[in-house]
Design a protein around this motif. Structure first.
Motif, PDB file in Angstrom:
ATOM      1  N   VAL A   1     -12.753   4.259 -17.538  1.00 41.00           N
ATOM      2  CA  VAL A   1     -12.691   4.818 -16.177  1.00 41.00           C
ATOM      3  C   VAL A   1     -13.510   3.907 -15.271  1.00 41.00           C
ATOM      4  CG1 VAL A   1     -13.142   6.820 -14.725  1.00 41.00           C
ATOM      5  CG2 VAL A   1     -12.477   7.147 -17.119  1.00 41.00           C
TER       6      VAL A   1
ATOM      7  N   ASP B   1     -12.377   2.953 -11.883  1.00 38.50           N
ATOM      8  CA  ASP B   1     -12.096   3.059 -10.448  1.00 38.50           C
ATOM      9  C   ASP B   1     -11.659   4.470 -10.091  1.00 38.50           C
ATOM     10  OD1 ASP B   1      -9.255   3.288 -11.056  1.00 38.50           O
ATOM     11  OD2 ASP B   1      -9.249   1.123 -11.337  1.00 38.50           O
TER      12      ASP B   1
ATOM     13  N   ALA C   1      -8.106   0.600 -21.096  1.00 41.42           N
ATOM     14  CA  ALA C   1      -7.332   1.696 -20.509  1.00 41.42           C
ATOM     15  C   ALA C   1      -8.003   3.022 -20.859  1.00 41.42           C
ATOM     16  CB  ALA C   1      -5.905   1.681 -21.030  1.00 41.42           C
ATOM     17  N   PRO C   2      -7.890   4.011 -19.990  1.00 42.34           N
ATOM     18  CA  PRO C   2      -8.505   5.310 -20.259  1.00 42.34           C
ATOM     19  C   PRO C   2      -7.657   6.147 -21.212  1.00 42.34           C
ATOM     20  CG  PRO C   2      -7.303   5.412 -18.210  1.00 42.34           C
ATOM     21  CD  PRO C   2      -7.198   3.980 -18.698  1.00 42.34           C
TER      22      PRO C   2
ATOM     23  N   LEU D   1      -6.695  10.327 -11.908  1.00 39.32           N
ATOM     24  CA  LEU D   1      -5.614  10.560 -12.870  1.00 39.32           C
ATOM     25  C   LEU D   1      -6.108  11.415 -14.033  1.00 39.32           C
ATOM     26  CD1 LEU D   1      -2.638   9.747 -13.487  1.00 39.32           C
ATOM     27  CD2 LEU D   1      -3.556   7.865 -14.857  1.00 39.32           C
ATOM     28  N   CYS D   2      -7.284  11.084 -14.555  1.00 32.91           N
ATOM     29  CA  CYS D   2      -7.855  11.841 -15.671  1.00 32.91           C
ATOM     30  C   CYS D   2      -8.218  13.261 -15.254  1.00 32.91           C
ATOM     31  CB  CYS D   2      -9.093  11.131 -16.213  1.00 32.91           C
ATOM     32  SG  CYS D   2      -8.767   9.535 -16.992  1.00 32.91           S
TER      33      CYS D   2
ATOM     34  N   LYS E   1      -8.884   5.609  -8.729  1.00 34.94           N
ATOM     35  CA  LYS E   1      -7.517   5.976  -9.100  1.00 34.94           C
ATOM     36  C   LYS E   1      -7.457   6.480 -10.537  1.00 34.94           C
ATOM     37  CE  LYS E   1      -2.816   4.107  -9.445  1.00 34.94           C
ATOM     38  NZ  LYS E   1      -1.969   2.888  -9.265  1.00 34.94           N
ATOM     39  N   THR E   2      -8.111   5.770 -11.435  1.00 32.26           N
ATOM     40  CA  THR E   2      -8.123   6.168 -12.846  1.00 32.26           C
ATOM     41  C   THR E   2      -8.844   7.490 -13.036  1.00 32.26           C
ATOM     42  OG1 THR E   2      -8.113   3.848 -13.513  1.00 32.26           O
ATOM     43  CG2 THR E   2      -8.784   5.453 -15.172  1.00 32.26           C
TER      44      THR E   2
END
Length: 247
Positions: free
Chosen positions: A205, A207, A180-181, A213-214, A209-210
Motif C-alpha cells: 500500500v 499510494d 502489489a497489495p 481500493l483496499c 489509490k491503492t
C-alpha cells in the motif's frame, strides 16, 4: 481494552483506521520518532512498531520510548517473535501466524511472550496473521505456506478459523515492500466471513489509490509501512492516504 476500544471508536466515527508501521531496525530511535510525529501530523491513528528481523532488545525499547515522547496516539507492538516485546508500549498485536509451517510462529513464541505481556500489563489484541503471496521477508522468516493471490477462498477459511478461535482481528499481509497489495477479491471474501470482526490489510500500500481500493473492498484498517521510510514528506504522504480511506 483501552487501545482496542479506541480503534473501534475511530471506526465508528470515521469508518476506517490508518496505522503507520515503523521498523526499529530501519533507522535510529530518534529518526523513528520523527517519522512517527510526521505520520501523526498526517492523520495516522496509531503507530505500529516491529519488524521481521532486528526489532528487539534495547533498540526496540529506545524506539518505543522516543516515539512515545513525540506522539499521543497509541503505540502498538507488531512483534516478529517473543523478542519483539517491550514493556514501554501501550498494546501488542498478540498474533498467531496461522499459515506458518513452523509451530514457533503459531504458538511457541506466544507462550514465551505471554508472561511479559501479563507482568507489564501491555494490552493484548488477539489477531490471526495470514501471509499472502509474495510474502516478502516475513513469509520467509515465518516459514509461511503462502496463500495464493488467486485463491481468496483459502484466505477466507483461515480467517474464519481465526475468528472461531476467538481472535478479534485478522491481518492480511502481502509482505513489506510488496509490488502489489492484497487483491480486492480476497479482501472482500475475508471480510464477508469476519462480519463485525476487524480486518487489517498491509503490504504494497504505497499510494492513496491503492489504499482506497483496499478500504473499499472491506478492509477496516490500512497499514502504511515501507513508503514512510522512503518519502521526504511523510506527513503529506500519510495525509493523502488517510484522506482517501476516510472520504
Amino acid at each position: 481494552m483501552q487501545v482496542e476500544a479506541h480503534l473501534q471508536k475511530i471506526i465508528d466515527q470515521d469508518g476506517k483506521v490508518h496505522l503507520t508501521l515503523i521498523d526499529p531496525a530501519s533507522q535510529t530511535p530518534e529518526r523513528a520518532a520523527e517519522i512517527a510525529l510526521a505520520a501523526v501530523e498526517g492523520g495516522t491513528d496509531a503507530i505500529m512498531i516491529g519488524g521481521s528481523t532486528g526489532a528487539s532488545g534495547t533498540l526496540l525499547d529506545e524506539t518505543v520510548i522516543k516515539i512515545k515522547e513525540k506522539v499521543n496516539v497509541p503505540t502498538i507492538l507488531f512483534p516478529g517473535s517473543s523478542a519483539g516485546l517491550s514493556s514501554y508500549a501501550d498494546a501488542v498485536f498478540f498474533m498467531s501466524l496461522l499459515n506458518s509451517r513452523d509451530l514457533g510462529y503459531v504458538i511457541t513464541n506466544q507462550v514465551l511472550g505471554a508472561p511479559l505481556v501479563y507482568k507489564s500489563q501491555i494490552e493484548p489484541i488477539s489477531m490471526a496473521y495470514l501471509v499472502v503471496e509474495p510474502g516478502g521477508t516475513v513469509g520467509w522468516v515465518g516459514d509461511a505456506k503462502l496463500i495464493p493471490r488467486k485463491k481468496p477462498d483459502i484466505a477466507a477459511v483461515y480467517a474464519l478459523a481465526g475468528k472461531y478461535l476467538g481472535m478479534h482481528y485478522t491481518y492480511l499481509e502481502a509482505g513489506s515492500g510488496a509490488d502489489a497489495p492484497i487483491p480486492p477479491e480476497m479482501i472482500g471474501a475475508v471480510k464477508k466471513v469476519l462480519g463485525e470482526n476487524k480486518l487489517i490489510v498491509g503490504g504494497g500500500v504505497r499510494d492513496a489509490k491503492t489504499a482506497k481500493l483496499c478500504a473499499s473492498a472491506g478492509a477496516d484498517m490500512i497499514v502504511t509501512g515501507t513508503i514512510v521510510e522512503e518519502v521526504k514528506d511523510v506527513a503529506a504522504k500519510v495525509a493523502e492516504i488517510v484522506s482517501a480511506i476516510k472520504s
